[in-house]
Write a protein that holds these residues in place. Sequence first.
Motif, PDB file in Angstrom:
ATOM      1  N   LEU A   1      30.544  13.757  47.976  1.00  0.00           N
ATOM      2  CA  LEU A   1      29.487  14.525  47.326  1.00  0.00           C
ATOM      3  C   LEU A   1      29.941  15.930  46.951  1.00  0.00           C
ATOM      4  O   LEU A   1      30.737  16.550  47.649  1.00  0.00           O
ATOM      5  N   LYS A   2      29.375  16.442  45.864  1.00  0.00           N
ATOM      6  CA  LYS A   2      29.495  17.846  45.481  1.00  0.00           C
ATOM      7  C   LYS A   2      28.099  18.429  45.681  1.00  0.00           C
ATOM      8  O   LYS A   2      27.146  18.017  45.011  1.00  0.00           O
TER       9      LYS A   2
ATOM     10  N   TYR B   1      21.826  21.080  43.968  1.00  0.00           N
ATOM     11  CA  TYR B   1      22.386  20.091  43.051  1.00  0.00           C
ATOM     12  C   TYR B   1      23.317  19.214  43.868  1.00  0.00           C
ATOM     13  O   TYR B   1      24.157  19.712  44.626  1.00  0.00           O
TER      14      TYR B   1
ATOM     15  N   GLY C   1      26.042  16.325  43.265  1.00  0.00           N
ATOM     16  CA  GLY C   1      26.823  15.663  42.228  1.00  0.00           C
ATOM     17  C   GLY C   1      27.768  14.620  42.790  1.00  0.00           C
ATOM     18  O   GLY C   1      27.949  14.500  43.994  1.00  0.00           O
ATOM     19  N   ASN C   2      28.368  13.852  41.881  1.00  0.00           N
ATOM     20  CA  ASN C   2      29.316  12.778  42.201  1.00  0.00           C
ATOM     21  C   ASN C   2      28.650  11.678  43.020  1.00  0.00           C
ATOM     22  O   ASN C   2      29.273  11.065  43.885  1.00  0.00           O
ATOM     23  N   LEU C   3      27.373  11.418  42.740  1.00  0.00           N
ATOM     24  CA  LEU C   3      26.640  10.367  43.455  1.00  0.00           C
ATOM     25  C   LEU C   3      27.074   8.987  42.990  1.00  0.00           C
ATOM     26  O   LEU C   3      27.341   8.769  41.807  1.00  0.00           O
TER      27      LEU C   3
ATOM     28  N   PHE D   1      23.819  12.157  39.529  1.00  0.00           N
ATOM     29  CA  PHE D   1      23.500  13.420  40.186  1.00  0.00           C
ATOM     30  C   PHE D   1      22.029  13.461  40.535  1.00  0.00           C
ATOM     31  O   PHE D   1      21.232  12.658  40.051  1.00  0.00           O
TER      32      PHE D   1
END
Length: 108
Positions: free
Chosen positions: A99-100, A31, A33-35, A71
């Motif tokens: 990014l996450k 996964y 995230g924070n895109l 995401f």
Amino acid sequence: AFSSDVDPKSEFRKRAQKLRNLHPNMNSKLYIGNLSFNTTEDGLRDAFGQFGNITDVYVAMDRETGRPRGFAFITFSSADEASAAISSMDGTELDGRNLKVNEAKPKV
């Protein structure tokens, strides 16, 4: 910032092995995230391709507006490659956003 006598790929493998020992059943789907809304599938392939063979990239899009939802999911051909990507890319900046990156959880 690796010194010339250290092979970055072997360092990734060592970190991946450590992660695998912590998460023995880890899968190869991540996964992201924070895109940024400007990040594309090709941009993700460019950023993450250095860690191994990417078999799939899915950028989530809003059905109503057609805009990205911020995401994505990236699938590597092995859990080792996915582990290396997590340890190297989580918290790094892409298109102006930190990014996450973590293992994708199955839908419940």
